[in-house]
Design a protein around this motif. Structure first.
Motif, PDB file in Angstrom:
ATOM      1  N   GLU A   3     -15.025  -3.269  -4.015  1.00 57.54           N
ATOM      2  CA  GLU A   3     -15.483  -1.877  -4.054  1.00 57.54           C
ATOM      3  C   GLU A   3     -14.558  -1.032  -4.930  1.00 57.54           C
ATOM      4  O   GLU A   3     -15.017  -0.231  -5.763  1.00 57.54           O
ATOM      5  N   ALA A   4     -13.253  -1.212  -4.753  1.00 57.17           N
ATOM      6  CA  ALA A   4     -12.290  -0.446  -5.545  1.00 57.17           C
ATOM      7  C   ALA A   4     -12.370  -0.819  -7.022  1.00 57.17           C
ATOM      8  O   ALA A   4     -12.267   0.044  -7.906  1.00 57.17           O
ATOM      9  N   ALA A  17      -5.991  -2.923  -5.576  1.00 53.82           N
ATOM     10  CA  ALA A  17      -7.166  -3.785  -5.376  1.00 53.82           C
ATOM     11  C   ALA A  17      -6.776  -5.252  -5.417  1.00 53.82           C
ATOM     12  O   ALA A  17      -7.262  -6.066  -4.607  1.00 53.82           O
ATOM     13  N   GLN A  72      -5.152  -6.160  -2.164  1.00 50.53           N
ATOM     14  CA  GLN A  72      -6.177  -6.346  -1.129  1.00 50.53           C
ATOM     15  C   GLN A  72      -6.853  -7.695  -1.283  1.00 50.53           C
ATOM     16  O   GLN A  72      -7.101  -8.400  -0.293  1.00 50.53           O
ATOM     17  N   GLU A  79      -0.082   3.686  -3.056  1.00 44.86           N
ATOM     18  CA  GLU A  79      -1.000   4.799  -2.792  1.00 44.86           C
ATOM     19  C   GLU A  79      -0.560   6.119  -3.423  1.00 44.86           C
ATOM     20  O   GLU A  79      -1.387   6.845  -3.981  1.00 44.86           O
ATOM     21  N   ALA A 124     -13.927  -7.638   0.058  1.00 44.76           N
ATOM     22  CA  ALA A 124     -14.948  -6.592   0.002  1.00 44.76           C
ATOM     23  C   ALA A 124     -14.331  -5.258  -0.412  1.00 44.76           C
ATOM     24  O   ALA A 124     -14.876  -4.551  -1.278  1.00 44.76           O
ATOM     25  N   GLU A 125     -13.211  -4.924   0.216  1.00 40.91           N
ATOM     26  CA  GLU A 125     -12.535  -3.669  -0.136  1.00 40.91           C
ATOM     27  C   GLU A 125     -12.056  -3.704  -1.578  1.00 40.91           C
ATOM     28  O   GLU A 125     -12.170  -2.711  -2.316  1.00 40.91           O
ATOM     29  N   ALA A 126     -11.523  -4.847  -1.991  1.00 42.32           N
ATOM     30  CA  ALA A 126     -11.033  -4.985  -3.362  1.00 42.32           C
ATOM     31  C   ALA A 126     -12.179  -4.833  -4.355  1.00 42.32           C
ATOM     32  O   ALA A 126     -12.042  -4.142  -5.379  1.00 42.32           O
ATOM     33  N   THR A 158       0.828  -1.210   0.000  1.00 42.11           N
ATOM     34  CA  THR A 158       0.000   0.000   0.000  1.00 42.11           C
ATOM     35  C   THR A 158       0.859   1.255   0.000  1.00 42.11           C
ATOM     36  O   THR A 158       0.562   2.235  -0.708  1.00 42.11           O
ATOM     37  N   LYS A 196      -8.887  -9.271   1.667  1.00 42.19           N
ATOM     38  CA  LYS A 196      -9.820  -8.155   1.802  1.00 42.19           C
ATOM     39  C   LYS A 196     -10.673  -8.044   0.529  1.00 42.19           C
ATOM     40  O   LYS A 196     -10.582  -7.079  -0.233  1.00 42.19           O
TER      41      LYS A 196
END
Length: 252
Positions: free
Chosen positions: A185-186, A171, A174, A153, A181-183, A149, A179
């Motif tokens: 969403e991204a 993503a 993640q 970032e 869910a986070e991936a 990250t 992760k």
């Protein structure tokens, strides 16, 4: 009598001008000297940069020619010279070429180190961010999510040249670290963004489908499917320009 007053006034003006000259002439002279030194320094710096770019260009081209001749040792030597003698841009490009040679030799840590150095070698984001993004992908399987990250970032800012690719890589990191869910969403945001390149949008769509189907744990399968999609997209584009020649310029 009037002539006397005029003479006295003229002498007073003369004394006043002399005092002003003694006060301000050194200041004006100093300012002019500083401006002259600055102009000469700028000209010297520009000439030095031009000379470095010329030297770097010659060595870099020799490295490319050695690569075409499958002479890895000669190519590496030429790229070392280009990185040493060239300006920031040629240094960064040469370091990335050396990283590619390290990668061919299966020396991933060595390749990452050279890519990190390349990212610091120039302020041109097109070259520097490309090196940083390559390094992030190389450590994807070994570094923890926090380290990945930190690498990615800064590259995800909308003003950076490879923002979409960096967001995709983040993503995927993640996703690889559980992760989902986070991936997802991204990836949805990335897929629907108007500025996302078509191939990145297609890969995001594949990854979202893998997450929804429960097969997203196999990142290698997703990457392979993305590669197949990219190859198919290139194959579809090929007939549209059958005579197009590949670009000769070195990519960052």
């Amino acid at each position: 009598m009037v002539d006397v007053f005029d003479q006295v006034e003229e002498e007073l003006r003369s004394d006043r001008y002399k005092r002003l000259a003694r006060t301000w002439l050194p200041v004006v002279g100093g300012v002019l000297l500083v401006a002259l030194i600055a102009a000469l320094s700028w000209w010297g710096w520009q000439s030095w940069q031009t000379a470095k770019a010329d030297k770097g260009s010659i060595a870099y081209q020799r490295g490319l020619e050695s690569l075409e001749a499958s002479n890895a040792v000669g190519a590496d030597a030429a790229f070392v010279q280009a990185a040493k003698e060239g300006n920031g841009a040629y240094k960064a490009l040469a370091l990335q070429q050396r990283a590619g040679l390290k990668l061919q030799a299966n020396d991933i840590p060595g390749a990452v180190a050279l890519l990190d150095e390349a990212a610091r070698a120039t302020r041109d984001p097109i070259i520097a961010d490309a090196a940083a993004l390559k390094a992030a992908w190389l450590v994807m399987d070994t570094a923890n999510l926090e380290d990945i990250t930190k690498r990615l970032e800064p590259l995800t800012d909308a003003k950076r040249p490879y923002s979409a690719f960096a967001r995709e890589a983040l993503a995927m990191a993640q996703l690889q670290h559980g992760k989902a869910a986070e991936a997802r969403e991204a990836l949805v945001v990335l897929k629907n963004a108007l500025d996302t390149p078509q191939i990145v949008s297609q890969r995001a769509d594949l990854a979202i489908a893998s997450i929804d189907s429960g097969t997203a744990g196999n990142l290698a399968a997703i990457t392979r499917a993305a590669g197949e999609a990219e190859a198919a997209a290139r194959a579809q584009a090929a007939p549209a320009a059958p005579t197009a020649a590949p670009a000769a310029a070195a990519r960052p």
